[in-house]
Design an enzyme around this catalytic site. Structure first.
Site, short mmCIF file in Angstrom:
data_model
loop_
_atom_site.label_atom_id
_atom_site.label_comp_id
_atom_site.label_asym_id
_atom_site.label_seq_id
_atom_site.Cartn_x
_atom_site.Cartn_y
_atom_site.Cartn_z
N LYS A 59 -30.32 19.67 25.63
CA LYS A 59 -29.64 20.98 26.45
C LYS A 59 -29.59 20.33 27.76
O LYS A 59 -28.36 21.02 28.22
CB LYS A 59 -31.11 21.66 26.22
CG LYS A 59 -30.92 22.99 27.02
CD LYS A 59 -29.92 23.87 26.48
CE LYS A 59 -29.68 25.16 26.98
NZ LYS A 59 -28.39 25.92 26.42
N HIS A 92 2.92 22.79 17.44
CA HIS A 92 3.31 21.15 17.98
C HIS A 92 2.28 20.05 17.27
O HIS A 92 1.89 19.17 18.01
CB HIS A 92 3.32 21.26 19.39
CG HIS A 92 4.49 21.85 19.95
ND1 HIS A 92 5.39 21.74 19.88
CD2 HIS A 92 4.32 23.15 20.61
CE1 HIS A 92 6.46 22.68 20.56
NE2 HIS A 92 5.51 23.54 20.75
N ARG A 114 -34.78 20.91 24.15
CA ARG A 114 -33.73 19.89 24.87
C ARG A 114 -33.15 18.86 23.80
O ARG A 114 -32.15 18.24 24.46
CB ARG A 114 -34.59 19.22 26.15
CG ARG A 114 -35.06 20.29 27.10
CD ARG A 114 -36.23 19.34 28.10
NE ARG A 114 -35.49 18.51 28.88
CZ ARG A 114 -35.24 18.77 30.24
NH1 ARG A 114 -35.21 19.89 30.57
NH2 ARG A 114 -34.76 17.79 30.74
N TRP A 171 -34.56 11.07 23.88
CA TRP A 171 -33.18 11.13 23.32
C TRP A 171 -32.55 9.74 23.66
O TRP A 171 -32.29 9.19 24.82
CB TRP A 171 -32.19 12.37 24.16
CG TRP A 171 -30.94 12.51 23.49
CD1 TRP A 171 -30.52 13.23 22.66
CD2 TRP A 171 -29.82 11.97 24.01
NE1 TRP A 171 -29.09 13.27 22.39
CE2 TRP A 171 -28.45 12.67 23.29
CE3 TRP A 171 -29.13 11.29 25.21
CZ2 TRP A 171 -27.36 12.37 23.88
CZ3 TRP A 171 -28.00 11.06 25.57
CH2 TRP A 171 -26.88 11.46 24.76
N GLU A 173 -21.01 22.17 17.05
CA GLU A 173 -22.37 21.88 17.67
C GLU A 173 -23.39 22.00 16.72
O GLU A 173 -24.39 21.30 16.47
CB GLU A 173 -22.74 22.54 19.01
CG GLU A 173 -21.92 22.24 20.19
CD GLU A 173 -22.28 22.93 21.38
OE1 GLU A 173 -22.55 22.31 22.51
OE2 GLU A 173 -22.43 24.29 21.34
N GLU A 226 -14.01 27.50 23.04
CA GLU A 226 -15.67 27.79 22.95
C GLU A 226 -16.08 28.14 21.58
O GLU A 226 -17.29 27.42 20.98
CB GLU A 226 -16.06 28.77 24.02
CG GLU A 226 -17.62 29.32 23.87
CD GLU A 226 -18.35 28.10 24.42
OE1 GLU A 226 -19.77 28.12 24.25
OE2 GLU A 226 -18.04 27.12 24.65
N ASN A 237 -37.20 9.77 31.78
CA ASN A 237 -35.94 10.11 31.63
C ASN A 237 -34.78 9.58 32.62
O ASN A 237 -35.09 9.30 33.65
CB ASN A 237 -35.85 11.62 32.04
CG ASN A 237 -36.64 12.67 30.76
OD1 ASN A 237 -36.89 11.94 29.88
ND2 ASN A 237 -36.92 13.55 31.09
N GLY A 238 -33.48 9.29 32.05
CA GLY A 238 -32.80 8.89 32.80
C GLY A 238 -32.02 7.31 32.25
O GLY A 238 -32.37 7.15 31.28
N LYS A 246 -18.76 25.66 19.65
CA LYS A 246 -20.07 26.32 18.77
C LYS A 246 -20.24 25.76 17.51
O LYS A 246 -21.31 25.45 16.90
CB LYS A 246 -20.05 27.82 18.87
CG LYS A 246 -20.49 28.33 20.24
CD LYS A 246 -21.79 28.22 20.55
CE LYS A 246 -22.10 27.41 21.86
NZ LYS A 246 -21.27 26.55 22.79
N CYS A 253 -35.42 12.71 27.02
CA CYS A 253 -35.46 14.00 27.47
C CYS A 253 -36.45 14.97 28.10
O CYS A 253 -35.94 15.80 28.91
CB CYS A 253 -34.50 14.68 26.31
SG CYS A 253 -33.53 16.24 26.66
#
Length: 612
Positions: A607, A508, A27, A73, A492, A485, A99-100, A489, A2
């Site tokens: 991030k 339902h 990140r 990461w 997370e 949202e 990274n990637g 939060k 990361c």
């Protein structure tokens, strides 16, 4: 991914690298490592945090004025010391950080094994450095040429830095689909995955474009070539970033700082765009594409995570005010379901970082179909800012906390401005309503300030529910995305299972979960489907659920039903998300702190998600 940082120049590199890694900790990562080039390539790495790395090397020789460092990461291979970066080539003459994701790593690995190479890690990165060594050795080419040839053979995303024992005055860096920036100082260079490690030393930077390779040599000018071997002239930009903006400023966590920055960040997102006296909204970044938007048969908004929730609010706003059909798509699904895209469509891509890999892929797909592509992002010079035809910067300032807060409200504010602009141009909104909304939108920062004063009350409510294992968030209309949202939060940063639902959908299915142990967070402001939401609250209470309600100031009706109420200032229905999301952010923050969670760096999250 990361985090990447590298240095070459007259200073000792180690302190710069460590400070750079610390700046990149926001990140998200699971291991850290560094390589110092001092006659030899000296690699140190470990599982855990940057502080663990500092402890690990405390008795080692980390001297030298060229080096690179990385926070990982995990993608290929579990988080451990072996899989951590940097990685050596087989003869240990080269080292790499990356990274990637290299998508064809398995085929390359098999071929390299057939050529006699052995692998010590499970990573795709080790495959790449062995490939570079193989090319450099067998084709007898320079380091930069070996990197260039190797990158023509890989499929996937990368931001890499390569050091060579045989080239002690050179750094090679390259990118495709994962961000990389080169800082230019006085007789020194810095490389990083974003600008935060660089700003302390220089404001002059070059953002590498996809498939560009930077050849960085001591006491020479920066050179850039493409993987197709074309020379490029470096485009030097001034950083729009201050050191103070990336410090905590006295707050315990970046997340709390960024929650409290929202009156300013919302105001900054509207500055120079909202003109009450003239009765105008201007968005200079998309001015040349206004007619495309007005003539669009359909607007597609694509995003991920929190930005997807902002996109949902944008859908409601644009359809409600401008009467243009809007589809909201998860970027990660959009490109894989063979979507119908026409030249008359406009795609709006939303991303805080401007580097989200899935969203970048959606952009390229839409451009390939001939659609007009606009961006809404926070980072000037980011990949999305450069890949789109035009766009709008949110100007929220750096967001360091992994869980996005001020980016969400800034994105919603910009989408509100866009919807109002289109509505006025199309004549789909009466002038008196338009002016009333402008005045009310201008008052939102002050109303957010008032809401933030409820922090102590919200902290007390958090103390009651920080021990729960599950929770439900309900909202209707414009408040449904707010519920989503709010639930995100909590998930997370506190690791509590939470789900957001349209309030009417509760019966339902989710209603089966409700008992005396289930907290239900309800956005129950007076505008919109207020009476219907009251009925949903009564359904929860009939099953002994606990109600925490976001209500308007002075609302006695819901107060008599709910277990806890958080009273926010009243506003227009379509502007409620800008205020109602604030208490939910604070609730998540305080619950996470009380549970002992790492608020700014929640587990398993990053991030800037630069892999698909």
């Amino acid at each position: 991914m990361c985090g990447i940082v590298a240095y070459i120049g007259p200073r000792e590199a180690y302190p710069i690298l460590i400070k750079g890694l610390q700046r990149l900790e926001y990140r998200g990562y699971d291991s850290a490592g560094l390589c110092m080039l001092n006659k030899d390539l000296n690699v140190f790495k470990c599982k855990g945090k940057v502080s663990d790395l500092v402890e690990y090397v405390k008795d080692s020789d980390v001297s030298g004025n060229i080096g690179m460092a990385h926070t990982r990461w995990a993608t290929h291979g579990e988080p451990n010391q072996i899989n951590a970066h940097p990685h050596f080539s087989q003869n240990k003459s080269l080292a790499i950080i990356h990274n990637g994701i290299i998508e064809n790593y398995a085929a390359l690995r098999s071929e390299l094994i057939n050529r006699g190479y052995t692998f010590t890690s499970d990573t795709d990165t080790e495959v790449l450095i062995h490939l570079i060594e193989d090319i450099k050795t067998n084709e007898k080419v320079s380091l930069e040429e070996a990197v260039r040839i190797a990158l023509n053979q890989v499929i996937g995303a990368y931001a890499i830095v390569v050091l060579s024992k045989a080239s002690p005055d050179k750094i090679i860096a390259a990118r495709k689909g994962s961000p990389l920036v080169v800082g230019i100082g006085k007789d020194e260079f810095f490389v990083a995955s974003d600008a935060t490690p660089i700003i302390e030393y220089t404001e002059n930077v070059v953002f590498l474009n996809d498939e560009e390779i930077a050849i960085i040599k001591r006491n020479e000018q920066l050179k850039i070539r493409t993987v197709k071997n074309k020379e490029k002239t470096p485009y030097i930009q001034k950083l729009e970033l201050s050191l103070n903006a990336i410090e905590k400023g006295g707050y315990d966590h970046f997340m709390l700082k960024e929650i409290f920055e929202q009156p300013r960040s919302i105001r900054d997102s509207m500055r120079g765009r909202l003109h009450i006296d003239q009765g105008l909204v201007t968005l200079g970044g998309i001015k040349d594409y206004e007619q495309k938007l007005l003539n669009a048969k359909r607007i597609i908004i694509t995003a991920c995570g929190t930005s997807w929730h902002a996109a949902l609010v944008g859908e409601y706003l644009i359809e409600d005010l401008a009467r243009i059909p809007v589809d909201v798509e998860y970027s990660s699904e959009f490109r894989y379901r063979n979507p119908i895209i026409n030249e008359e469509d406009v795609l709006i891509a939303i991303s805080q970082s401007g580097e989200t890999a899935d969203t970048l892929a959606a952009i390229e797909l839409a451009k390939g179909k001939g659609a007009t592509v606009l961006g809404i992002c926070n980072v000037v010079g980011s990949s999305i800012a450069r890949a789109t035809h035009a766009g709008i910067f949110t100007h929220a300032g750096p967001e360091i906390g992994v869980a996005s807060t001020k980016a969400f409200t800034a994105q919603v504010a910009v989408l509100t401005l866009l919807a109002l602009l289109l509505a006025q141009k199309k004549g789909t909104i009466p002038t008196n309503q338009f002016r009333r909304l402008l005045v009310e939108l201008n008052s939102i920062p002050e109303k957010v300030e008032r809401t933030l004063k409820l922090n102590d009350l919200i902290k007390d409510i958090a103390a009651t529910y920080h021990h729960v294992s599950n929770s439900l968030y309900l909202g209707r209309g414009y408040n449904f995305p707010v519920a989503l949202e709010g639930a995100l939060k909590l998930k997370e940063i506190s690791y509590i299972h939470a789900e957001g639902y349209p309030a009417a959908e509760m019966k339902h299915g989710p209603i089966a979960l409700i008992d005396e142990h289930m907290p239900v967070f309800v956005i129950a402001t007076r505008r919109g489907s207020y009476e219907k939401v009251i009925s949903n609250i009564q359904e929860v209470k009939a099953r002994k659920g606990k109600i925490i309600a976001i209500i308007n100031e002075g609302d006695e009706t819901v107060k008599n039903l709910a277990d806890h109420c958080i009273e926010i200032p009243e506003t227009e229905e379509m502007l409620v998300p800008l205020i109602a999301t604030i208490p939910l952010q604070l609730l998540s923050y305080h619950i996470a702190v009380m549970r002992g969670c790492n608020v700014d760096q929640p587990r398993n999250l990053a991030k800037s998600v630069t892999v698909e």
